[in-house]
Scaffold this active site. Structure first.
Site, PDB file in Angstrom:
ATOM      1  N   ALA A 145       0.837  -1.196   0.000  1.00 38.96           N
ATOM      2  CA  ALA A 145       0.000   0.000   0.000  1.00 38.96           C
ATOM      3  C   ALA A 145       0.878   1.254   0.000  1.00 38.96           C
ATOM      4  CB  ALA A 145      -0.914  -0.008   1.217  1.00 38.96           C
ATOM      5  N   PRO A 146       0.407   2.338  -0.631  1.00 48.59           N
ATOM      6  CA  PRO A 146       1.172   3.588  -0.616  1.00 48.59           C
ATOM      7  C   PRO A 146       1.331   4.105   0.809  1.00 48.59           C
ATOM      8  CG  PRO A 146      -0.623   3.658  -2.226  1.00 48.59           C
ATOM      9  CD  PRO A 146      -0.842   2.443  -1.395  1.00 48.59           C
ATOM     10  N   GLY A 147       2.408   4.835   1.036  1.00 48.28           N
ATOM     11  CA  GLY A 147       2.618   5.436   2.348  1.00 48.28           C
ATOM     12  C   GLY A 147       3.819   4.848   3.062  1.00 48.28           C
ATOM     13  N   ILE A 148       4.044   5.325   4.278  1.00 50.88           N
ATOM     14  CA  ILE A 148       5.167   4.866   5.093  1.00 50.88           C
ATOM     15  C   ILE A 148       4.871   3.474   5.632  1.00 50.88           C
ATOM     16  CG2 ILE A 148       6.533   5.366   7.160  1.00 50.88           C
ATOM     17  CD1 ILE A 148       5.758   8.325   6.783  1.00 50.88           C
ATOM     18  N   LYS A 149       5.816   2.574   5.513  1.00 51.63           N
ATOM     19  CA  LYS A 149       5.624   1.210   6.001  1.00 51.63           C
ATOM     20  C   LYS A 149       5.443   1.210   7.522  1.00 51.63           C
ATOM     21  CE  LYS A 149       8.212  -0.889   2.207  1.00 51.63           C
ATOM     22  NZ  LYS A 149       9.460  -1.561   1.789  1.00 51.63           N
ATOM     23  N   LEU A 163       5.295  -0.107  11.505  1.00 49.60           N
ATOM     24  CA  LEU A 163       6.216  -0.788  12.402  1.00 49.60           C
ATOM     25  C   LEU A 163       5.631  -2.091  12.935  1.00 49.60           C
ATOM     26  CD1 LEU A 163       7.480   2.273  14.484  1.00 49.60           C
ATOM     27  CD2 LEU A 163       8.501   1.261  12.439  1.00 49.60           C
ATOM     28  N   LYS A 183      -4.157  -6.057   6.121  1.00 47.82           N
ATOM     29  CA  LYS A 183      -3.167  -5.755   7.146  1.00 47.82           C
ATOM     30  C   LYS A 183      -2.758  -7.051   7.850  1.00 47.82           C
ATOM     31  CE  LYS A 183      -4.137  -1.931   9.490  1.00 47.82           C
ATOM     32  NZ  LYS A 183      -4.883  -0.903  10.274  1.00 47.82           N
ATOM     33  N   ASP A 200     -13.829   0.502  10.882  1.00 49.04           N
ATOM     34  CA  ASP A 200     -14.186  -0.869  11.227  1.00 49.04           C
ATOM     35  C   ASP A 200     -13.206  -1.817  10.533  1.00 49.04           C
ATOM     36  OD1 ASP A 200     -15.590  -2.930  12.355  1.00 49.04           O
ATOM     37  OD2 ASP A 200     -17.246  -2.873  10.935  1.00 49.04           O
TER      38      ASP A 200
END
EC number: 2.7.11.5
Length: 623
Positions: free
Chosen positions: A370-374, A376, A391, A426
């Site tokens: 997914a786009p964005g910062i990975k 933690l 996720k 949700d």
């Protein structure tokens, strides 16, 4: 009334694998009746198995309906704390009912000793029991859950369970059981009066005459004289939709050229009387009311498929599974989602598509990070053409995360049973979720193997993830701020960020990790929180002020406990650029003060339940 078949619990048919007996050249044939007798015994056990499951479902649904029906009394008597407990209880019902029936089945049938012939027979017998069942689609999901529990979700087989529905539901036959139709031949006021003569509440209205006048004005402001004259029907769902401190009458206005939502939003006055708070006729307002970031409604019905079909007509852009979830049937929503997912994969598989006289080749997109910062804690990926993210909990967390895998799971369960007040997404938990291997991007596959190997199984054709969460796709706030150039939209989304944090806190949830990458922006510009690994109740944190002196080493020597929080430091990490910080501080500077958090903590400690209306303030009637 279903007739219970005779008990067959002591019968355990076993299919013979031996060859026919023979002595020399003399063949001794089997009894011609052997196969038929064995089949009868198998069918008897399968029939008993199916009956026990449908009985378990019916009991569970009665329990679910009893809690849901109690929403009316809780609303009328303003028992808001009980309403929140009812949310948790209703969610717990399904698992309790499932556990009870699986234990009972093991005592009676010993499911794991049966072969494929038994499972086909059991599904066939269960399908027969679903004929004319008013909640047949929910009962299918309950059956799936039983099979999933028995085999630990390792078998997804349409021969054994209802991967696909037993039949296609065509709305209409039960429409009269869920719909009221109101006469529109008279005045608008007369029609409104007829509605309130139909929906009865024990609590009196504070000023019904004023409410009727406000509704009349609102409707006339929305429709001109010609449109009002063309209205040929007003249809309202019989169930009242209860959530939080509000009740909604949901329906539609039917005209020859268009159909409009028609939603009457009701609340209680400060002195405990009923009032109409708003009349909503815009589709996007109804969409927000049924948002994925809000708690499930309490809407009592024995015909959920018909209710969902009507809602789908009002909200054609909502998926079927989203509407089932909004009614509290989240387990069935997961089933419908999985069917939708399979259909989407098929529709985007890269096959030839005929369009009129031309032939087009649809390109199969691939699952990718997914786009964005990975994250933690989570590995997050998506299919670009599909509106959800997947996720997966990582095998190991960054050193800054002093939490465990089980703790993360518990946080997601907490959110499930919390009033999400329109600000927390949700999420839906799945076991052994399957992906076509040829649709997995190589970078994603390697990253999954590097970070989530314990959750991943690879076959020649599939990637199987043993445990994951699925959530609505949003634009991460940090990416939104990087891409957005409109100052007004930037200011609006930062205002939304502050409101999101404040409303979650007033719902008794401390967000924990409030980096802007952990918030998403919806298509309507709302900001939603979606990272739950560090959330907790407000009472579980100690809000403290930083030392007020000139010693530059004071902070370095400050004793900090594991539950300590210093709000004055929030401005350094919630958003990055100084221009964004300045806007957030201007709009919600109190978030960076210890006093604000201590006051919010005091409010939540008193059990004060907040009321956040899901529609704009300007649509509320002035009283």
């Amino acid at each position: 009334m279903k007739k219970k078949p005779p008990s067959q619990s002591s019968i355990q048919p076993q299919r013979s694998n031996s060859s026919p007996n023979s002595v020399g050249s003399n063949h001794v044939p089997q009894d011609d009746n052997h196969d038929s007798e064995e089949q009868k015994a198998l069918d008897a056990i399968a029939r008993q198995f199916a009956y026990q499951i449908i009985s378990g479902f019916d009991k569970s649904y009665r329990w679910h309906s009893r809690i849901t029906a109690g929403a009316k009394e809780r609303f009328e008597n303003e028992r808001w704390a009980e309403s929140q407990l009812a949310i948790k209880e209703r969610i717990a019902i399904y698992e309790q009912s499932l556990m009870d029936i699986v234990i009972d089945l093991y005592q009676q049938v010993h499911p794991k000793q049966q072969d494929q012939h038994f499972w086909k027979a059991a599904k066939n017998q269960y399908t027969k029991l679903l004929n004319d069942h008013p909640q047949f689609e929910l009962a299918e999901t309950f059956y799936n859950s039983v099979i999933g529990r028995i085999f630990k979700h390792s078998k997804i087989d349409d021969n054994m369970m209802f991967v696909q529905p037993s039949r296609c539901y065509l709305p209409g036959p039960d429409r009269d059981k869920v719909i009221y139709s109101f006469d529109t031949s008279g005045t608008v006021r007369a029609m409104h009066e007829s509605i309130f003569n139909t929906y009865r509440f024990k609590t009196p209205f504070d000023n019904l005459s004023l409410d009727l006048e406000n509704m009349d004005k609102a409707l006339r402001a929305r429709l001109n004289r010609e449109q009002l004259a063309s209205v040929h029907a007003v249809e309202m769902l019989k169930p009242v939709f209860y959530r939080g401190k509000a009740a909604y009458l949901v329906g539609r206005i039917c005209m020859p050229s268009e159909t409009l939502p028609f939603v009457i939003a009701m609340q209680m006055t400060d002195d405990g009387k009923l009032m109409v708070d708003a009349l909503l006729t815009e589709q996007h307002h109804l969409s927000v009311i049924f948002s994925f970031a809000r708690s499930y409604f309490m809407a009592d019905t024995q015909n959920p498929a018909e209710v969902v079909a009507f809602l789908q007509e009002l909200l054609p852009h909502k998926k079927h599974f989203e509407l089932y979830m909004s009614l509290g049937f989240y387990k069935h929503g997961k089933t419908v989602f999985y069917r939708n997912y399979l259909q989407h994969l098929e529709n985007t598989s890269g096959t030839t598509v005929n369009k009129g006289e031309t032939v087009e080749l649809s390109c199969a997109d691939k699952f990718e990070l997914a786009p964005g910062i990975k994250g933690l804690v989570m590995t997050v990926f998506h299919l670009p053409s599909y509106g959800v993210v997947f996720k997966v909990i990582k095998d190991e967390f960054a050193e800054s995360k002093k939490i465990t895998r089980e703790y993360v799971k518990d946080r997601y369960r907490l959110v499930k049973s919390t009033d999400r007040v329109g600000r927390m997404a949700d999420t839906h938990e799945y076991m052994n979720f399957r992906f076509p291997r040829n649709r997995i991007d190589q970078e994603l596959l390697q990253y999954l193997l590097d970070t989530c190997a314990s959750s991943v199984t690879l076959t020649d054709s599939e990637l199987i993830i043993s445990h994951l969460y699925i959530e609505r796709k949003m634009t991460p706030l940090n990416l939104y701020l990087q891409q957005q150039t409109d100052p007004e939209k930037i200011r609006n989304v930062l205002n939304e960020l502050g409101l999101c944090i404040k409303q979650i806190a007033l719902a008794n949830v401390f967000p924990g990790d409030m980096l802007h990458k952990n918030f998403g922006v919806t298509k309507t510009g709302r900001v939603i929180f979606y990272d739950y690994d560090e959330i907790c109740y407000m009472s579980e944190r100690q809000f403290r002020s930083l030392p007020k002196n000139d010693d530059p080493y004071a902070i370095d020597t400050l004793s900090v406990g594991p539950t300590d929080v210093f709000p004055e430091q929030f401005e350094h990490f919630i958003v990055g650029k100084k221009v964004f910080k300045d806007i957030l501080k201007e709009l919600h500077g109190d978030l960076m003060t210890t006093e604000y958090w201590l006051e919010t903590q005091r409010i939540t400690a008193q059990g004060i339940i907040q009321n956040f209306t899901p529609y704009p303030e300007q649509y509320r009637f002035v009283r």
